[in-house]
Design an enzyme around this catalytic site. Structure first.
Site, short mmCIF file in Angstrom:
data_model
loop_
_atom_site.label_atom_id
_atom_site.label_comp_id
_atom_site.label_asym_id
_atom_site.label_seq_id
_atom_site.Cartn_x
_atom_site.Cartn_y
_atom_site.Cartn_z
N LYS A 39 -0.28 9.87 -0.09
CA LYS A 39 -0.75 9.50 -1.44
C LYS A 39 -1.74 8.33 -1.36
O LYS A 39 -2.82 8.38 -1.96
CB LYS A 39 0.49 9.13 -2.27
CG LYS A 39 0.25 8.57 -3.63
CD LYS A 39 1.51 8.64 -4.46
CE LYS A 39 2.43 7.44 -4.31
NZ LYS A 39 1.95 6.20 -4.94
N SER A 40 -1.40 7.29 -0.62
CA SER A 40 -2.27 6.11 -0.54
C SER A 40 -3.61 6.44 0.09
O SER A 40 -4.67 6.00 -0.38
CB SER A 40 -1.63 5.03 0.33
OG SER A 40 -0.55 4.44 -0.32
N ARG A 62 3.89 -2.33 -16.11
CA ARG A 62 3.80 -3.06 -14.83
C ARG A 62 2.75 -4.16 -14.93
O ARG A 62 1.65 -3.92 -15.42
CB ARG A 62 3.44 -2.08 -13.69
CG ARG A 62 4.54 -1.06 -13.45
CD ARG A 62 4.14 -0.03 -12.44
NE ARG A 62 4.01 -0.59 -11.10
CZ ARG A 62 3.64 0.14 -10.05
NH1 ARG A 62 3.35 1.42 -10.18
NH2 ARG A 62 3.56 -0.43 -8.86
N ASP A 81 8.18 1.05 0.04
CA ASP A 81 8.43 2.29 -0.71
C ASP A 81 9.64 3.06 -0.17
O ASP A 81 10.11 4.00 -0.80
CB ASP A 81 7.19 3.19 -0.65
CG ASP A 81 6.05 2.64 -1.51
OD1 ASP A 81 6.31 1.74 -2.33
OD2 ASP A 81 4.91 3.11 -1.36
N ARG A 130 13.11 -1.15 -9.26
CA ARG A 130 13.84 -0.32 -8.29
C ARG A 130 15.12 -0.98 -7.78
O ARG A 130 16.01 -0.27 -7.30
CB ARG A 130 12.93 0.07 -7.11
CG ARG A 130 11.97 1.17 -7.49
CD ARG A 130 11.25 1.77 -6.30
NE ARG A 130 10.37 2.84 -6.76
CZ ARG A 130 9.23 3.18 -6.20
NH1 ARG A 130 8.79 2.53 -5.13
NH2 ARG A 130 8.52 4.18 -6.68
N ARG A 176 10.57 8.18 -6.48
CA ARG A 176 11.35 7.85 -5.28
C ARG A 176 12.84 7.72 -5.58
O ARG A 176 13.68 7.98 -4.72
CB ARG A 176 10.81 6.57 -4.64
CG ARG A 176 9.33 6.71 -4.25
CD ARG A 176 8.89 5.71 -3.21
NE ARG A 176 7.45 5.58 -3.20
CZ ARG A 176 6.60 6.45 -2.65
NH1 ARG A 176 7.05 7.53 -2.05
NH2 ARG A 176 5.30 6.25 -2.68
C1 S3P Z 1 0.25 1.15 -2.26
C2 S3P Z 1 0.75 -0.10 -1.99
C3 S3P Z 1 2.13 -0.50 -2.26
C4 S3P Z 1 3.03 0.70 -2.51
C5 S3P Z 1 2.41 1.73 -3.38
C6 S3P Z 1 1.09 2.21 -2.82
C7 S3P Z 1 -1.17 1.41 -1.97
O1 S3P Z 1 2.15 -1.34 -3.39
O2 S3P Z 1 4.26 0.29 -3.05
O3 S3P Z 1 3.27 2.85 -3.54
O4 S3P Z 1 -1.58 2.58 -2.00
O5 S3P Z 1 -1.90 0.44 -1.73
P1 S3P Z 1 1.87 -2.90 -3.25
O6 S3P Z 1 0.80 -3.04 -2.27
O7 S3P Z 1 1.45 -3.41 -4.58
O8 S3P Z 1 3.18 -3.49 -2.80
#
Ligand code: S3P
Length: 430
Positions: free
Chosen positions: A21-22, A121, A313, A344, A388
């Site tokens: 996803k990222s 958020r 995550d 969470r 999740r």
């Molecule tokens: C992500 C970074 C994380 C993660 C999120 C995806 C990203 O968040 O929890 O699911 O794609 O950069 P944070 O960097 O804010 O902790």
């Protein structure tokens, strides 16, 4: 949707993961910023990456599908379009935070919106530094989406000490910095996921244990053909499901193995899980491999707070592993978990409470008293519309004596649209 889960006596087979996803979301944004054509193989069809893809199209990217790949014609940094409608980031914090950086950098005035979870958020973490760079951002109660983004003054460079180890915040500032004549620098103490600096090939220096990442207009956006590996955070559910089920054997193919993401492998290893990694290779700029996990006896573990950003995550599913491990495990230094798709720490507590297990909730984590023989009849799980939490509850449900249920289970498709099908395919019936 309420999903009923019948317990399984074991799990066997091969898992084909959803694309990361990222990395998918970054590939879409970086392709927009590239002045030319990029190809993206294995782009995720999950909700969050699709929200990002829609947004980049509104900003001027032209997206076509060819031979199963996305072909994206970017605008480059100078030709981004002002969207005709609000940019809808859906459930995705990554989309909202990274795109805010792009919009401020490009000087585009627009409104970013999200669903109820995303609108709850905090965005203060990006608003403050972006305002220091010259942006003017209007937010509900000064902190929450919708965000009205505007910049009427010249973009200012920023030297930014990351106050929290957040890859979204880091990426937001670097993306804004990519539009500036002068250099913006982000200084990171605890490493968070590094997909942005890795894929954009940004200058990185280690100075006295801190990583300094630099970005400016003079950095070329690399011409790339992206291949998205399987999502390690999705693999996490099968790593734990396989580890806690007797005689389980799962092959998880093509898993992203970025070291800033996969602390769960070390943690499960320390707990005694039987995990083997094969075929390690590079998928573009990102490492990947195949993982085999087998059922084993787990022992308790204390998570070093320094590792939290590298498994942030995976903590909901790690809590499930801890429940079946011999002894008392602790998660601390994880206050950031309260700011995810839902709080969470609260949601994990509710999940553990639903099976009447022994644990304590802390402001920044959990203490879980595990037992390899832990048993529960059945439970009614709340997912809090959090993908999740829904999937962690499903893995836990497999260990019940009778059928359990999970509320709002469709939320899994935020990152893993085929999760429920995969679960049915891998289960060995009791
Ligand atoms: C992500 C970074 C994380 C993660 C999120 C995806 C990203 O968040 O929890 O699911 O794609 O950069 P944070 O960097 O804010 O902790």
């Amino acid at each position: 949707m309420i999903k009923k889960i019948v317990p399984a006596s074991s799990l066997k087979g091969e898992v084909i993961l959803p694309p990361d996803k990222s990395i998918s979301q970054r590939a879409a944004i970086f392709s927009l910023l590239y002045d030319g054509i990029s190809e993206v193989g294995n782009y995720s069809s999950a909700q969050d990456p699709q929200s990002t893809l829609n947004c980049v199209q509104q900003l001027g990217a032209v997206v076509q599908e060819r031979d199963g790949k996305l072909v994206i014609k970017g605008t480059g940094r100078k030709q981004l379009k002002t969207p005709e409608k609000d940019l809808d980031c859906g459930n995705s914090g990554t989309a909202m935070r990274l795109l805010s950086g792009v919009l401020v950098g490009a000087g585009i005035s627009t409104k970013l919106v999200g669903d109820a979870s995303l609108s709850g958020r905090t965005m203060t973490r990006i608003i403050n530094p972006l305002e220091q760079m010259g942006a003017h951002i209007l937010a509900r109660n000064l902190a929450y989406a919708p965000l009205f983004i505007n910049r009427n003054e010249p973009l200012k460079p920023l030297k930014f000490d990351l106050p929290i180890p957040s890859a979204q915040l880091k990426s937001c500032i670097l993306l804004a910095g990519l539009f500036g004549e002068e250099m913006t620098q982000v200084i990171e103490i605890l490493p968070s996921r590094d997909h942005t600096e890795r894929l954009l090939n940004l200058d990185q220096k280690l100075v006295q244990g801190r990583k300094i990442i630099s970005a400016s207009l003079s950095d070329e956006i690399p011409e790339q053909s992206y291949t998205i590996p399987g999502d390690f955070s999705a693999a996490a559910f099968w790593l734990v499901a396989g580890a806690i089920q007797k005689d389980a054997e799962l092959l998880i193919s093509n898993v992203g193995l970025n070291p800033t993401r996969n602390a769960l492998l070390d943690i499960l290893g320390e707990m005694g899980a039987d995990i083997t990694i094969e075929n390690e290779r590079m998928e573009g700029a990102e490492p990947a491999g195949d993982i085999i996990v087998k059922g084993s006896d787990l022992k308790a573990v204390d998570i070093d707070p320094k590792m939290i950003p590298n498994c942030i995550d995976e903590l909901p599913i790690l809590a499930v592993a801890m429940l079946f491990a011999e002894g008392t495990s602790t998660i601390s230094g994880a206050e950031e978990l309260r700011h995810k798709e839902t709080d969470r720490i609260m949601a994990i507590s509710k999940m553990l409470k639903a099976v009447e297990s022994s644990f304590e909730e802390k402001e920044d984590g959990l203490i879980i008293h595990g037992d390899p023989e832990f048993a529960f009849q059945s439970a009614e799980f709340e997912s809090f519309h959090d993908h999740r939490i829904a999937m962690a509850s499903a893995v836990l449900s497999l260990k019940g004596i009778k059928e359990s249920s999970i509320k709002d289970a469709e939320s899994a498709s935020v990152s893993y649209p085929t999760f429920w099908k995969d679960l049915d395919k891998l289960r060995v019936e009791s």
